[in-house]
Write a protein that holds these residues in place. Structure first.
Motif, PDB file in Angstrom:
ATOM      1  N   ARG A  16       0.830  -1.223   0.000  1.00 46.37           N
ATOM      2  CA  ARG A  16       0.000   0.000   0.000  1.00 46.37           C
ATOM      3  C   ARG A  16       0.856   1.262   0.000  1.00 46.37           C
ATOM      4  O   ARG A  16       0.386   2.343  -0.329  1.00 46.37           O
ATOM      5  CB  ARG A  16      -0.925   0.010   1.217  1.00 46.37           C
ATOM      6  N   GLY A  17       2.091   1.113   0.367  1.00 46.05           N
ATOM      7  CA  GLY A  17       2.934   2.302   0.509  1.00 46.05           C
ATOM      8  C   GLY A  17       3.954   2.492  -0.590  1.00 46.05           C
ATOM      9  O   GLY A  17       4.709   3.470  -0.573  1.00 46.05           O
ATOM     10  N   SER A  36       4.125   6.098  -0.322  1.00 47.35           N
ATOM     11  CA  SER A  36       2.986   6.592   0.462  1.00 47.35           C
ATOM     12  C   SER A  36       3.068   6.070   1.888  1.00 47.35           C
ATOM     13  O   SER A  36       2.329   5.157   2.269  1.00 47.35           O
ATOM     14  CB  SER A  36       1.661   6.132  -0.172  1.00 47.35           C
ATOM     15  N   ALA A  91       2.559   5.618   5.909  1.00 52.90           N
ATOM     16  CA  ALA A  91       1.335   5.769   6.692  1.00 52.90           C
ATOM     17  C   ALA A  91       1.599   6.431   8.039  1.00 52.90           C
ATOM     18  O   ALA A  91       0.655   6.784   8.746  1.00 52.90           O
ATOM     19  CB  ALA A  91       0.688   4.394   6.897  1.00 52.90           C
ATOM     20  N   SER A  93       4.031  10.850  -1.298  1.00 49.76           N
ATOM     21  CA  SER A  93       2.659  11.280  -1.040  1.00 49.76           C
ATOM     22  C   SER A  93       2.360  11.175   0.448  1.00 49.76           C
ATOM     23  O   SER A  93       2.671  10.174   1.080  1.00 49.76           O
ATOM     24  CB  SER A  93       1.679  10.401  -1.818  1.00 49.76           C
ATOM     25  N   ARG A 130      -0.759  11.430   1.475  1.00 49.47           N
ATOM     26  CA  ARG A 130      -2.215  11.245   1.534  1.00 49.47           C
ATOM     27  C   ARG A 130      -2.672  10.099   2.430  1.00 49.47           C
ATOM     28  O   ARG A 130      -3.793  10.103   2.901  1.00 49.47           O
ATOM     29  CB  ARG A 130      -2.779  11.070   0.115  1.00 49.47           C
ATOM     30  N   ARG A 131      -1.808   9.109   2.660  1.00 51.88           N
ATOM     31  CA  ARG A 131      -2.240   8.015   3.546  1.00 51.88           C
ATOM     32  C   ARG A 131      -2.185   8.421   5.016  1.00 51.88           C
ATOM     33  O   ARG A 131      -2.756   7.739   5.866  1.00 51.88           O
ATOM     34  CB  ARG A 131      -1.365   6.783   3.320  1.00 51.88           C
ATOM     35  N   MET A 132      -1.494   9.468   5.314  1.00 45.29           N
ATOM     36  CA  MET A 132      -1.459   9.942   6.709  1.00 45.29           C
ATOM     37  C   MET A 132      -2.653  10.871   6.891  1.00 45.29           C
ATOM     38  O   MET A 132      -2.544  12.083   6.731  1.00 45.29           O
ATOM     39  CB  MET A 132      -0.145  10.684   6.978  1.00 45.29           C
ATOM     40  N   ASN A 133      -3.797  10.279   7.212  1.00 42.76           N
ATOM     41  CA  ASN A 133      -5.022  11.096   7.149  1.00 42.76           C
ATOM     42  C   ASN A 133      -5.860  11.035   8.415  1.00 42.76           C
ATOM     43  O   ASN A 133      -7.077  11.062   8.373  1.00 42.76           O
ATOM     44  CB  ASN A 133      -5.856  10.692   5.927  1.00 42.76           C
ATOM     45  N   GLY A 154      -1.820  14.504   5.676  1.00 43.07           N
ATOM     46  CA  GLY A 154      -2.665  14.115   4.552  1.00 43.07           C
ATOM     47  C   GLY A 154      -4.152  14.355   4.763  1.00 43.07           C
ATOM     48  O   GLY A 154      -4.966  14.034   3.881  1.00 43.07           O
ATOM     49  N   THR A 161      -4.609  19.298   1.133  1.00 40.49           N
ATOM     50  CA  THR A 161      -4.297  18.647   2.405  1.00 40.49           C
ATOM     51  C   THR A 161      -3.611  19.604   3.381  1.00 40.49           C
ATOM     52  O   THR A 161      -3.031  20.623   2.971  1.00 40.49           O
ATOM     53  CB  THR A 161      -3.344  17.456   2.175  1.00 40.49           C
TER      54      THR A 161
END
Ligand code: 2HG
Ligand code: ZN
Length: 477
Positions: A19-20, A48, A50, A94, A96-99, A116, A144
């Protein structure tokens, strides 16, 4: 520059998991081009992470291998700030996964969010806690926290609350050497010398990777009102703003200028949009007023104030939205200007500022000067009049082949506009940052001292230029 070594990519892949880490062309494609479609970059992989620990591990390994990183949030930069260089030497990072929203304290009035987290999510979380985060912009559904911090984003409520710089209390960031700056904070006062938070805000990812931020919240509004007024010129618009502020003070939170040509583009290109007033006006303003809980209804206050302003000739016509749906429709007209302009065709964008008092005359004289010197060029100047900031965008002549005109004539037009701005004591970047789009013009127009100090800071923190190379400052020779 070479592409990142295979052993580094293998290491990052096992560190971040499926995923990363991706190197599949179809996964990379959407993130290699900016929102405007002006820049196209290249990269071997999209990383990406996390967690902050994973960002730290990525930065440490890339630093050891001498591989640059380009941080990316919602990818809505207007200046190619989040697009990787075209040589393929950098990896795309990115956030974006740190949300996650890490915490909210209504006592401290602070919300702490991962980099993110999307702006609309911050708005919702603040509202659910009975507060609000008072910064908004058209790309709130994708921008973001990390990108907003790194560009010192402005938007449509700066008039009352200031840009991100006024709303960020603390930052967590991974520095270029892989160390973590643990600067999240609820402190309102902290005077321990040089302020790293201030340096990282607006640094466009060139000094480190912002992984989280503590954001200042404001009281939830009691009521809000949105109005649209038509008027003859920007001078009258500024007089109207000052008159409304005299009447209802800080209640006026947004005051956005929309010329007839910008409204025309929106009405032509954006489905479902309708002219707000029965007649067309050379200039329009969208006004939002907000009243605190327990105070007079904002609609009544704004309606009365506008009524008096109309009597004094400070607007030719005006309408106050009578429902939330109407209010949203008025905002949609304003917030769709960029999209409508994009559909019409690529424009040269100049997000400039001059002192507020000078802006009305600047708009008119600069527009006339550009149109005289570049016959057929179409100036669309809209935006944040109350902040002394408009988007002084220039579209190619109707009869020209837009791409050719922009390529051949665009640089000269931009230099011409920036010279006018500099002569007026203004800034060539009020809102969107420098990115790659304005780098050369920034070095041309900035004072030597300013550039020398900025390069010294960059050299001290990122001596090997591994953080977002090619943006903001010239690459070292
Ligand atoms: C706005 O104010 C944004 O709507 C975008 O800053 C401006 O598209 C633009 O030039
Ligand atoms: Zn703007």
């Amino acid at each position: 520059m070479t592409t990142p070594p295979t052993n580094l990519l293998d290491e990052l892949q096992s560190l971040l998991g499926p995923r990363g880490f991706t190197a599949a062309a179809s996964d990379l494609a959407p993130w290699l081009t900016d929102w405007r479609g002006r820049y196209r970059g290249k990269t071997a992989a999209l990383l990406s992470p996390a967690t902050t620990d994973e960002v730290q591990a990525v930065v440490t390994r890339c630093a050891a291998a001498g591989v640059p990183l380009v941080p990316q949030g919602g990818n809505t930069s207007m200046v190619g700030g989040a697009t990787p260089p075209s040589d393929g030497a950098a990896l795309l990072l990115s956030l974006r996964r740190m949300n996650a929203i890490r915490s909210i304290s209504v006592t401290d009035n602070v919300l702490t969010a991962d980099a993110g987290v999307i702006l609309a999510q911050v708005h919702d979380a603040a509202a659910a806690a009975g507060r609000r985060f008072p910064l908004s912009l058209a790309s709130k559904g994708s921008a973001t926290v990390g990108g907003l911090v790194s560009t010192n984003a402005g938007g449509t409520q700066v008039l009352r609350f200031g840009p991100m710089r006024s709303l960020v209390l603390g930052i967590e960031a991974v520095m270029p050497d892989g160390s973590v700056y643990e600067g999240l904070s609820a402190l309102r006062k902290d005077n321990r010398g040089y302020d790293l938070r201030e340096l990282l805000i607006g640094a466009e990812g060139t000094l480190g990777i912002v992984t989280a931020a503590s954001l200042r919240l404001a009281a939830a509004p009691g009521s809000r009102a949105v109005a649209w007024a038509g008027l003859p010129d920007p001078q009258t618009a500024l007089r109207l703003l000052r008159d409304l502020e005299r009447q209802i003070g800080e209640a006026v939170e947004s005051f956005e200028l929309v010329p007839a040509n910008a409204l025309g583009l929106v009405l032509r290109h954006i489905d479902g949009s309708r002219a707000p007033l029965s007649e067309a006006h050379a200039w329009n303003v969208l006004i939002e007023a907000v009243a605190p809980q327990g105070a007079t209804d904002a609609g009544e206050a704004l309606g009365n104030a506008l009524g008096l302003a109309l009597e004094q000739g400070l607007a030719a016509d005006a309408v106050v939205a009578t429902s939330e749906r109407q209010a949203e429709a008025l905002w949609r007209l304003r917030e769709s200007v960029s999209e409508a302009e994009r559909i019409e065709g690529q424009a040269l964008k100049h997000d400039i500022s001059v002192p507020v008092s000078a802006m009305p005359e600047f708009i008119e004289t600069a527009r006339a000067a550009v149109e005289r010197r570049y016959p057929g060029a179409r100036v669309i100047a809209f935006g944040h009049l109350g902040d002394g900031n408009v988007h002084f965008n220039v579209q190619a002549p109707v009869e020209s082949e837009a791409a050719t005109w922009l390529f051949e004539t665009g640089p000269s037009v931009s230099a011409f506009v920036y010279d006018l701005v500099t002569a007026a004591g203004g800034s060539i970047s009020a809102e969107h940052g420098i990115g790659q789009m304005k780098a050369a013009e920034y070095w041309r127009t900035a004072s030597p001292t300013r550039l020398r100090v900025q390069r010294a800071i960059k050299g001290a923190l990122d001596p090997r230029n591994l953080m977002n190379p090619g943006k903001l400052l010239p690459d070292p020779d």
